[in-house]
Design an enzyme around this catalytic site. Structure first.
Site: not given
Length: 382
Positions: A72-73, A152, A200, A238, A326
């Site tokens: 997803g990133t 999210n 994702s 690839t 964090c």
């Protein structure tokens, strides 16, 4: 992990047995490079295109419109950076929201360093973006808008269709990060007024390290990776064949089971809230009351700091999460909760429970009872 109650499926999910079975031959026997012209390569290419067809079918997209990525990133970065860079001669203004995933926010920060101007839209106390704010932010030099499908952290579903229709009328490229929504909500790419959509695999019981970007026809995107001519010269490298095959199987399983999963997740939410109400503890559910992803429950327990609750849950072998980052061993306040302008005590005591296929309603009840015990013990000790 067998004795742990895992309620962090919004972070990642276990690989489904059917997915692992589908992937195994492509890790052991069919290992050719899909770009090779010999028989081993052709066999790999056939599997790659079959997987592309399957995922495209499940999300109602043209197979040619799917670009496989590392997750997803990368899909978000390709859409935001690639989409803006391809149009930089036309304009250098981008619009997003204050509650996006960092894959979008940090991509926008990169664009700012590259000479673009970015407007970060506010949200209301439910975490919802207002169409009126989008309309007011649009300028003659706006080339791209990126607004997530479902958040999210708190699960709020955005008014994607309304916003998309307006942007289509203005001729502005629209991207949505649908990583959390895909697999729990029916996504019909061709029926949505969006130009780009990120998904994702590892959020839907597929493998980590694979995702895709849906790219509508004639949508300009500059490649962000340079090398070979894979993915029709739009994404060099690839292809992760085993991962892509696993992604296709995970998409299939999620589609088949979606209705049952959603019903179960709603039961889990109701069960947890019932336990807390019966226990008489103070709690506050964050996000939109109805327009919310079925598998996410973000809830605050005033008087018990997020970090303290997470540590106590971990000791009780219950995995949950905060939406916070964090840093140096301590939690920073969630940028989503800050944008929602929640009271400080609510924002600093928020916990995200996110459900998945390994959970049962009884487990949800058990976790909720543990939370109630922790709250009672800590609040009484003050």
């Amino acid at each position: 992990m067998s004795d742990m109650l895992y309620f962090d499926h919004a972070a990642t999910t276990p690989v489904h047995p059917r997915v692992l079975a589908a992937m195994t031959p492509y890790l052991t026997q069919v290992f050719g490079n899909p770009s090779s012209v010999h028989a081993a390569g052709r066999e790999a290419r056939k599997a790659l295109e079959q997987a592309r067809d399957a995922i495209a079918s499940f999300m109602d997209a043209d197979p040619q419109s799917l670009i496989f990525t590392s997750g997803g990133t990368e899909a978000d970065n390709m859409a935001v950076i690639g989409g803006a860079m391809a149009q930089r001669e036309r304009g250098r203004h981008v619009i997003t929201t204050q509650i996006e995933h960092h894959a979008v926010l940090h991509a926008c920060e990169y664009l700012e360093q590259a000479g673009f101007e970015v407007t970060y839209l506010p949200v209301d106390k439910t975490g919802s973006v207002r169409l009126e704010d989008v309309k007011q932010a649009v300028r003659p030099d706006t080339v791209l808008v990126s607004i997530m499908y479902g958040n999210n952290e708190v699960g709020t579903i955005q008014p994607i269709e309304e916003i998309g229709v307006f942007l289509q009328e203005k001729g502005i490229i629209f991207h949505t990060d649908a990583v959390q929504a895909f697999g729990v909500l029916p996504i019909r790419a061709r029926q949505l007024p969006v130009d780009m959509l990120s998904v994702s695999a590892h959020k839907i019981n597929g493998p980590k390290g694979v995702g895709a970007l849906y790219l509508g026809r004639k949508v300009p995107v500059s490649p962000i990776l340079h090398g070979g001519s894979q993915e029709r010269k739009r994404r060099a490298g690839t292809e992760n064949l085993a991962g892509i095959v696993g992604f296709a199987e995970a998409t299939k399983v999620a589609t088949e089971e979606m209705a049952d999963r959603v019903a179960k997740y709603e039961q889990m939410k109701a069960a947890m809230r019932a336990v807390w109400e019966e226990a008489g503890i103070a709690f506050h559910v964050n996000g939109h009351p109805t327009n919310v992803l079925p598998h996410i429950l973000n809830v605050s327990f005033p008087g018990v700091h997020t970090e303290t609750m997470l540590m106590n849950l971990d000791l009780a072998r219950i995995a949950a999460a905060s939406g916070s980052a964090c840093t140096s061993g301590s939690l920073e306040l969630s940028h989503v909760l800050v944008a929602m302008q929640l009271e400080d005590e609510i924002a600093r005591s928020a916990i995200r429970f996110s459900f998945g296929i390994t959970n049962t309603v009884e487990e949800a009840r058990q976790a909720a009872q543990t939370v109630a015990q922790i709250v009672n013990r800590l609040v009484r000790s003050k």
